[in-house]
Motif scaffolding. Structure first.
Motif, PDB file in Angstrom:
ATOM      1  N   GLU A   1       8.523 -25.542 -16.684  1.00 28.52           N
ATOM      2  CA  GLU A   1       8.179 -24.181 -17.093  1.00 28.52           C
ATOM      3  C   GLU A   1       6.738 -24.149 -17.589  1.00 28.52           C
ATOM      4  OE1 GLU A   1      10.874 -22.585 -19.911  1.00 28.52           O
ATOM      5  OE2 GLU A   1      12.657 -22.831 -18.641  1.00 28.52           O
ATOM      6  N   ASP A   2       5.989 -23.173 -17.105  1.00 26.47           N
ATOM      7  CA  ASP A   2       4.596 -23.063 -17.513  1.00 26.47           C
ATOM      8  C   ASP A   2       4.498 -22.560 -18.950  1.00 26.47           C
ATOM      9  OD1 ASP A   2       3.599 -23.902 -15.100  1.00 26.47           O
ATOM     10  OD2 ASP A   2       3.463 -21.877 -14.263  1.00 26.47           O
ATOM     11  N   PRO A   3       3.742 -23.277 -19.790  1.00 28.30           N
ATOM     12  CA  PRO A   3       3.521 -22.780 -21.150  1.00 28.30           C
ATOM     13  C   PRO A   3       2.542 -21.615 -21.120  1.00 28.30           C
ATOM     14  CG  PRO A   3       2.213 -24.746 -20.770  1.00 28.30           C
ATOM     15  CD  PRO A   3       3.047 -24.556 -19.530  1.00 28.30           C
ATOM     16  N   GLU A   4       2.574 -20.797 -22.142  1.00 22.13           N
ATOM     17  CA  GLU A   4       1.640 -19.672 -22.236  1.00 22.13           C
ATOM     18  C   GLU A   4       0.574 -20.014 -23.267  1.00 22.13           C
ATOM     19  OE1 GLU A   4      -0.354 -16.551 -21.185  1.00 22.13           O
ATOM     20  OE2 GLU A   4       1.521 -17.149 -20.195  1.00 22.13           O
ATOM     21  N   PRO A   5      -0.670 -20.203 -22.839  1.00 16.93           N
ATOM     22  CA  PRO A   5      -1.716 -20.612 -23.775  1.00 16.93           C
ATOM     23  C   PRO A   5      -2.136 -19.471 -24.700  1.00 16.93           C
ATOM     24  CG  PRO A   5      -2.669 -20.145 -21.638  1.00 16.93           C
ATOM     25  CD  PRO A   5      -1.183 -20.037 -21.464  1.00 16.93           C
ATOM     26  N   THR A   6      -2.559 -19.848 -25.880  1.00 20.64           N
ATOM     27  CA  THR A   6      -3.120 -18.870 -26.803  1.00 20.64           C
ATOM     28  C   THR A   6      -4.602 -18.680 -26.478  1.00 20.64           C
ATOM     29  OG1 THR A   6      -3.785 -20.534 -28.425  1.00 20.64           O
ATOM     30  CG2 THR A   6      -1.537 -19.658 -28.595  1.00 20.64           C
ATOM     31  N   ARG A   7      -5.174 -17.633 -27.026  1.00 19.25           N
ATOM     32  CA  ARG A   7      -6.607 -17.397 -26.794  1.00 19.25           C
ATOM     33  C   ARG A   7      -7.439 -18.539 -27.363  1.00 19.25           C
ATOM     34  NH1 ARG A   7     -10.309 -13.394 -25.603  1.00 19.25           N
ATOM     35  NH2 ARG A   7     -12.273 -13.488 -26.751  1.00 19.25           N
ATOM     36  N   ASP A   8      -7.043 -19.053 -28.523  1.00 20.74           N
ATOM     37  CA  ASP A   8      -7.795 -20.154 -29.122  1.00 20.74           C
ATOM     38  C   ASP A   8      -7.747 -21.400 -28.237  1.00 20.74           C
ATOM     39  OD1 ASP A   8      -8.560 -18.668 -31.280  1.00 20.74           O
ATOM     40  OD2 ASP A   8      -6.982 -19.407 -32.618  1.00 20.74           O
ATOM     41  N   GLU A   9      -6.602 -21.652 -27.624  1.00 17.01           N
ATOM     42  CA  GLU A   9      -6.490 -22.799 -26.720  1.00 17.01           C
ATOM     43  C   GLU A   9      -7.408 -22.633 -25.514  1.00 17.01           C
ATOM     44  OE1 GLU A   9      -1.999 -24.601 -27.266  1.00 17.01           O
ATOM     45  OE2 GLU A   9      -2.233 -22.672 -26.212  1.00 17.01           O
ATOM     46  N   LEU A  10      -7.457 -21.429 -24.998  1.00 14.83           N
ATOM     47  CA  LEU A  10      -8.331 -21.169 -23.852  1.00 14.83           C
ATOM     48  C   LEU A  10      -9.801 -21.267 -24.244  1.00 14.83           C
ATOM     49  CD1 LEU A  10      -6.512 -18.217 -22.040  1.00 14.83           C
ATOM     50  CD2 LEU A  10      -6.417 -20.668 -21.533  1.00 14.83           C
ATOM     51  N   LEU A  11     -10.140 -20.751 -25.422  1.00 11.39           N
ATOM     52  CA  LEU A  11     -11.518 -20.856 -25.896  1.00 11.39           C
ATOM     53  C   LEU A  11     -11.928 -22.319 -26.041  1.00 11.39           C
ATOM     54  CD1 LEU A  11     -11.618 -18.016 -28.580  1.00 11.39           C
ATOM     55  CD2 LEU A  11     -13.113 -18.185 -26.578  1.00 11.39           C
ATOM     56  N   ASP A  12     -11.022 -23.125 -26.577  1.00 16.18           N
ATOM     57  CA  ASP A  12     -11.310 -24.547 -26.744  1.00 16.18           C
ATOM     58  C   ASP A  12     -11.450 -25.227 -25.388  1.00 16.18           C
ATOM     59  OD1 ASP A  12     -11.391 -27.013 -28.507  1.00 16.18           O
ATOM     60  OD2 ASP A  12      -9.695 -27.513 -27.197  1.00 16.18           O
ATOM     61  N   TRP A  13     -10.600 -24.858 -24.429  1.00 21.46           N
ATOM     62  CA  TRP A  13     -10.686 -25.444 -23.085  1.00 21.46           C
ATOM     63  C   TRP A  13     -12.020 -25.084 -22.423  1.00 21.46           C
ATOM     64  CZ3 TRP A  13      -8.107 -29.109 -20.680  1.00 21.46           C
ATOM     65  CH2 TRP A  13      -8.232 -29.227 -19.292  1.00 21.46           C
ATOM     66  N   HIS A  14     -12.431 -23.849 -22.573  1.00 21.08           N
ATOM     67  CA  HIS A  14     -13.714 -23.396 -22.021  1.00 21.08           C
ATOM     68  C   HIS A  14     -14.875 -24.155 -22.657  1.00 21.08           C
ATOM     69  CE1 HIS A  14     -17.235 -20.617 -21.978  1.00 21.08           C
ATOM     70  NE2 HIS A  14     -16.856 -20.405 -20.723  1.00 21.08           N
TER      71      HIS A  14
ATOM     72  N   THR B   1     -14.852 -27.149 -24.132  1.00 21.46           N
ATOM     73  CA  THR B   1     -14.850 -28.599 -23.928  1.00 21.46           C
ATOM     74  C   THR B   1     -14.908 -28.999 -22.452  1.00 21.46           C
ATOM     75  OG1 THR B   1     -12.425 -28.599 -24.056  1.00 21.46           O
ATOM     76  CG2 THR B   1     -13.649 -29.091 -26.078  1.00 21.46           C
ATOM     77  N   HIS B   2     -14.882 -28.013 -21.557  1.00 23.19           N
ATOM     78  CA  HIS B   2     -14.965 -28.305 -20.121  1.00 23.19           C
ATOM     79  C   HIS B   2     -15.994 -27.382 -19.462  1.00 23.19           C
ATOM     80  CE1 HIS B   2     -11.026 -29.896 -21.305  1.00 23.19           C
ATOM     81  NE2 HIS B   2     -11.191 -30.770 -20.335  1.00 23.19           N
ATOM     82  N   THR B   3     -17.162 -27.322 -20.079  1.00 26.37           N
ATOM     83  CA  THR B   3     -18.190 -26.388 -19.601  1.00 26.37           C
ATOM     84  C   THR B   3     -18.611 -26.667 -18.165  1.00 26.37           C
ATOM     85  OG1 THR B   3     -19.879 -27.807 -20.616  1.00 26.37           O
ATOM     86  CG2 THR B   3     -19.102 -25.920 -21.902  1.00 26.37           C
TER      87      THR B   3
END
Length: 219
Positions: A51-64, A66-68
């Motif tokens: 099942e796909d987890p649903e990311p939070t906005r903070d998780e997405l911001l952190d992913w963006h 740290t993976h520029t």
């Protein structure tokens, strides 16, 4: 039609009977192709069950953040060039290019259209990524071109995979990270793909852990 249906049924019976007989004789064992195919099908099953987890906005911001490198527009260059072919000019290639450079930047400002040799690609390139320039002209040309200053003057000559080039670098746009709010959906997709990979690998490791693995020759 009835004929088509009969043929389909006959093919199904034939395939099923041969498959069962092959398994009865053990032909499915010690077969690398069958093993890989079953492993592939099982990996698909594992992926489908997750099942796909649903990311939070903070998780997405952190992913963006740290993976520029995944969300960066490449550096681009806009330039014109004049080509000088060693096949045509031989030992005079360098001298001819230097002479043309003096004409282009001199007081008379000779028009570039009358200089150089025919070239298989265009003479003008707009907003081209440096990696694409390297693909078309070679890495040495792309590296030297990217180190030039933007100028109204012609510069060079620069060596390429084809010969020598005089170039006018008209603009240089550095690489830049795309703002998060402009690519939220892309960041979410990338985050989900990574999460699926991690979850799938963990599920596969859990399956492996159910078995005792013995490797001959290893204590």
């Amino acid at each position: 039609s009835e004929t088509d249906m009969a043929a389909m049924v006959s093919d199904l019976v034939r395939d099923e009977a041969l498959s069962r007989e092959a398994r009865r004789l053990g032909l499915d064992r010690d077969d690398t192709i069958i093993t890989r195919r079953l492993a592939q099908k099982m990996s698909f099953v594992v992926s489908d069950l997750a099942e796909d987890p649903e990311p939070t906005r903070d998780e997405l911001l952190d992913w963006h953040a740290t993976h520029t490198e995944r969300f960066t527009t490449p550096a681009t260059l806009t330039f014109s060039h004049i080509y000088f072919s060693p096949d045509v000019r031989g030992e005079n290639t360098n001298a001819d290019a230097a002479d043309a450079l003096a004409q282009l930047n001199g007081s008379s400002r000779t028009a570039p259209s009358g200089l150089g040799d025919p070239f298989m690609l265009q003479r003008q390139f707009g907003d081209v990524p440096i990696r694409e320039i390297a693909r078309q002209f070679g890495g040495e040309f792309a590296n030297e071109l990217s180190e030039l200053n933007v100028s109204d003057e012609w510069q060079g000559p620069l060596p390429s995979a084809f010969g020598l080039h005089l170039v006018k670098l008209e603009s240089s746009t550095p690489a830049s990270v795309i703002p998060f709010d402009d690519i939220v959906d892309q960041v979410r997709k990338d985050w989900l793909e990574n999460s699926r990979r991690i979850a799938n690998e963990q599920a596969i490791q859990d399956i492996i852990a159910r078995y005792t693995v013995e490797i001959e020759g290893v204590e």
